[in-house]
Write a protein that holds these residues in place. Structure first.
Motif, PDB file in Angstrom:
ATOM      1  N   PHE A 128      -7.125 -21.955  -4.749  1.00  0.00           N
ATOM      2  CA  PHE A 128      -8.216 -23.205  -4.116  1.00  0.00           C
ATOM      3  C   PHE A 128      -9.692 -22.686  -4.226  1.00  0.00           C
ATOM      4  N   ASP A 129      -9.836 -21.769  -5.132  1.00  0.00           N
ATOM      5  CA  ASP A 129     -11.441 -21.417  -5.634  1.00  0.00           C
ATOM      6  C   ASP A 129     -12.123 -20.751  -4.461  1.00  0.00           C
ATOM      7  N   LEU A 130     -11.545 -20.164  -3.447  1.00  0.00           N
ATOM      8  CA  LEU A 130     -12.135 -19.540  -2.454  1.00  0.00           C
ATOM      9  C   LEU A 130     -12.564 -18.037  -2.618  1.00  0.00           C
ATOM     10  N   ILE A 131     -11.564 -17.353  -3.638  1.00  0.00           N
ATOM     11  CA  ILE A 131     -12.084 -16.111  -4.113  1.00  0.00           C
ATOM     12  C   ILE A 131     -11.570 -15.857  -5.654  1.00  0.00           C
ATOM     13  N   THR A 132     -12.354 -15.199  -6.213  1.00  0.00           N
ATOM     14  CA  THR A 132     -11.994 -14.891  -7.690  1.00  0.00           C
ATOM     15  C   THR A 132     -11.214 -13.134  -7.878  1.00  0.00           C
ATOM     16  N   VAL A 133     -10.217 -13.173  -8.113  1.00  0.00           N
ATOM     17  CA  VAL A 133      -9.580 -11.814  -8.391  1.00  0.00           C
ATOM     18  C   VAL A 133      -9.731 -11.439  -9.898  1.00  0.00           C
ATOM     19  N   ASN A 134     -10.387 -10.135 -10.110  1.00  0.00           N
ATOM     20  CA  ASN A 134     -10.365  -9.478 -11.216  1.00  0.00           C
ATOM     21  C   ASN A 134      -9.088  -8.648 -11.248  1.00  0.00           C
ATOM     22  N   TRP A 135      -7.964  -9.199 -12.104  1.00  0.00           N
ATOM     23  CA  TRP A 135      -6.929  -8.335 -11.835  1.00  0.00           C
ATOM     24  C   TRP A 135      -6.964  -7.139 -12.904  1.00  0.00           C
ATOM     25  N   LEU A 136      -7.823  -7.129 -13.805  1.00  0.00           N
ATOM     26  CA  LEU A 136      -7.862  -6.049 -14.728  1.00  0.00           C
ATOM     27  C   LEU A 136      -8.508  -4.811 -14.027  1.00  0.00           C
ATOM     28  N   ARG A 137      -9.626  -5.097 -13.272  1.00  0.00           N
ATOM     29  CA  ARG A 137     -10.270  -4.066 -12.152  1.00  0.00           C
ATOM     30  C   ARG A 137      -9.035  -3.850 -11.429  1.00  0.00           C
ATOM     31  N   VAL A 138      -8.304  -4.543 -10.883  1.00  0.00           N
ATOM     32  CA  VAL A 138      -7.395  -3.940  -9.719  1.00  0.00           C
ATOM     33  C   VAL A 138      -6.234  -3.137 -10.282  1.00  0.00           C
ATOM     34  N   GLN A 139      -5.888  -3.333 -11.663  1.00  0.00           N
ATOM     35  CA  GLN A 139      -5.005  -2.455 -12.335  1.00  0.00           C
ATOM     36  C   GLN A 139      -5.716  -1.121 -12.575  1.00  0.00           C
ATOM     37  N   ALA A 140      -6.866  -1.266 -12.952  1.00  0.00           N
ATOM     38  CA  ALA A 140      -7.746   0.028 -13.262  1.00  0.00           C
ATOM     39  C   ALA A 140      -7.930   0.877 -12.216  1.00  0.00           C
ATOM     40  N   LEU A 141      -7.861   0.325 -10.896  1.00  0.00           N
ATOM     41  CA  LEU A 141      -8.123   0.887  -9.831  1.00  0.00           C
ATOM     42  C   LEU A 141      -6.854   1.468  -9.382  1.00  0.00           C
ATOM     43  N   SER A 142      -5.746   0.950  -9.378  1.00  0.00           N
ATOM     44  CA  SER A 142      -4.489   1.221  -8.680  1.00  0.00           C
ATOM     45  C   SER A 142      -3.715   2.129  -9.707  1.00  0.00           C
ATOM     46  N   GLU A 143      -3.857   2.083 -11.035  1.00  0.00           N
ATOM     47  CA  GLU A 143      -2.891   2.773 -11.852  1.00  0.00           C
ATOM     48  C   GLU A 143      -2.884   4.334 -11.852  1.00  0.00           C
ATOM     49  N   PRO A 144      -4.006   5.058 -11.652  1.00  0.00           N
ATOM     50  CA  PRO A 144      -3.949   6.293 -11.235  1.00  0.00           C
ATOM     51  C   PRO A 144      -3.283   6.760 -10.065  1.00  0.00           C
ATOM     52  N   TRP A 145      -3.320   5.945  -9.030  1.00  0.00           N
ATOM     53  CA  TRP A 145      -2.636   6.071  -7.786  1.00  0.00           C
ATOM     54  C   TRP A 145      -1.027   6.002  -8.005  1.00  0.00           C
ATOM     55  N   LEU A 146      -0.774   5.164  -8.774  1.00  0.00           N
ATOM     56  CA  LEU A 146       0.590   4.761  -8.985  1.00  0.00           C
ATOM     57  C   LEU A 146       1.262   5.620  -9.591  1.00  0.00           C
ATOM     58  N   ARG A 147       0.620   6.162 -10.952  1.00  0.00           N
ATOM     59  CA  ARG A 147       0.843   7.335 -11.829  1.00  0.00           C
ATOM     60  C   ARG A 147       1.116   8.510 -11.100  1.00  0.00           C
ATOM     61  N   GLN A 148       0.001   9.009 -10.274  1.00  0.00           N
ATOM     62  CA  GLN A 148       0.195  10.125  -9.462  1.00  0.00           C
ATOM     63  C   GLN A 148       1.139  10.127  -8.298  1.00  0.00           C
ATOM     64  N   GLY A 149       1.435   8.919  -7.709  1.00  0.00           N
ATOM     65  CA  GLY A 149       2.461   8.852  -6.886  1.00  0.00           C
ATOM     66  C   GLY A 149       3.995   8.981  -7.364  1.00  0.00           C
ATOM     67  N   SER A 150       4.158   8.412  -8.625  1.00  0.00           N
ATOM     68  CA  SER A 150       5.330   8.535  -9.266  1.00  0.00           C
ATOM     69  C   SER A 150       5.750   9.878  -9.802  1.00  0.00           C
ATOM     70  N   GLU A 151       4.682  10.673 -10.193  1.00  0.00           N
ATOM     71  CA  GLU A 151       4.678  12.147 -10.655  1.00  0.00           C
ATOM     72  C   GLU A 151       5.191  13.040  -9.440  1.00  0.00           C
ATOM     73  N   GLN A 152       4.344  12.885  -8.359  1.00  0.00           N
ATOM     74  CA  GLN A 152       4.403  13.956  -7.266  1.00  0.00           C
ATOM     75  C   GLN A 152       5.147  13.330  -5.974  1.00  0.00           C
ATOM     76  N   GLY A 153       5.200  12.173  -5.774  1.00  0.00           N
ATOM     77  CA  GLY A 153       5.803  11.481  -4.558  1.00  0.00           C
ATOM     78  C   GLY A 153       7.279  11.970  -4.131  1.00  0.00           C
ATOM     79  N   GLY A 154       7.923  11.843  -5.207  1.00  0.00           N
ATOM     80  CA  GLY A 154       9.471  12.081  -4.691  1.00  0.00           C
ATOM     81  C   GLY A 154       9.526  13.590  -4.524  1.00  0.00           C
ATOM     82  N   ALA A 155       8.958  14.738  -5.287  1.00  0.00           N
ATOM     83  CA  ALA A 155       8.999  15.820  -5.130  1.00  0.00           C
ATOM     84  C   ALA A 155       8.528  16.339  -3.642  1.00  0.00           C
ATOM     85  N   TRP A 156       7.198  15.443  -3.172  1.00  0.00           N
ATOM     86  CA  TRP A 156       6.887  15.857  -2.068  1.00  0.00           C
ATOM     87  C   TRP A 156       7.468  15.262  -0.786  1.00  0.00           C
TER      88      TRP A 156
END
Length: 118
Positions: free
Chosen positions: A63-91
């Motif tokens: 409805f053009d109320l917001i604009t989401v920059n999905w590439l920026r969301v991916q760039a921000l969330s990727e390090p957290w997801l990578r670190q979580g997948s590597e260390q989350g299960g062991a922790w």
């Protein structure tokens, strides 16, 4: 009929050893199963919330109320997801089995609880 072999002094039989460990093993397995079922349900709720959030963002974007920059969301969330997948299960394993004498039974129960259809 042959008589049973005499037991060696100071050596307990396997059944006596297992009988002594049974309460710890059963409590560990039960607590592990309960934890697995709880993690499964909590994970389901988290995924539902994440899905509703995505749908809400998409509706607002449609409805053009917001604009989401999905590439920026991916760039921000990727390090957290990578670190979580590597260390989350062991922790999580370290946290859940800390100071448990029955960690093996707990882990087996946890895996069964995660797979259970409850």
């Amino acid at each position: 009929m042959t008589p049973p072999a005499p037991a060696l002094p100071g050596v307990s039989s396997l059944s006596d050893t297992l009988r002594a460990m049974l309460p710890d093993l059963s409590v560990g397995a039960l607590l592990g199963f309960a934890t697995g079922v709880a993690l499964r349900h909590i994970g389901r709720v988290v995924l539902i919330v994440l899905g509703v959030l995505f749908i809400t963002l998409q509706l607002l974007s449609y409805f053009d109320l917001i604009t989401v920059n999905w590439l920026r969301v991916q760039a921000l969330s990727e390090p957290w997801l990578r670190q979580g997948s590597e260390q989350g299960g062991a922790w999580l394993t370290r946290v859940l089995t800390a100071n448990l004498p029955f960690a093996g039974a707990f882990t087996a129960g946890l895996l069964l609880g995660l797979r259970a259809r409850v």
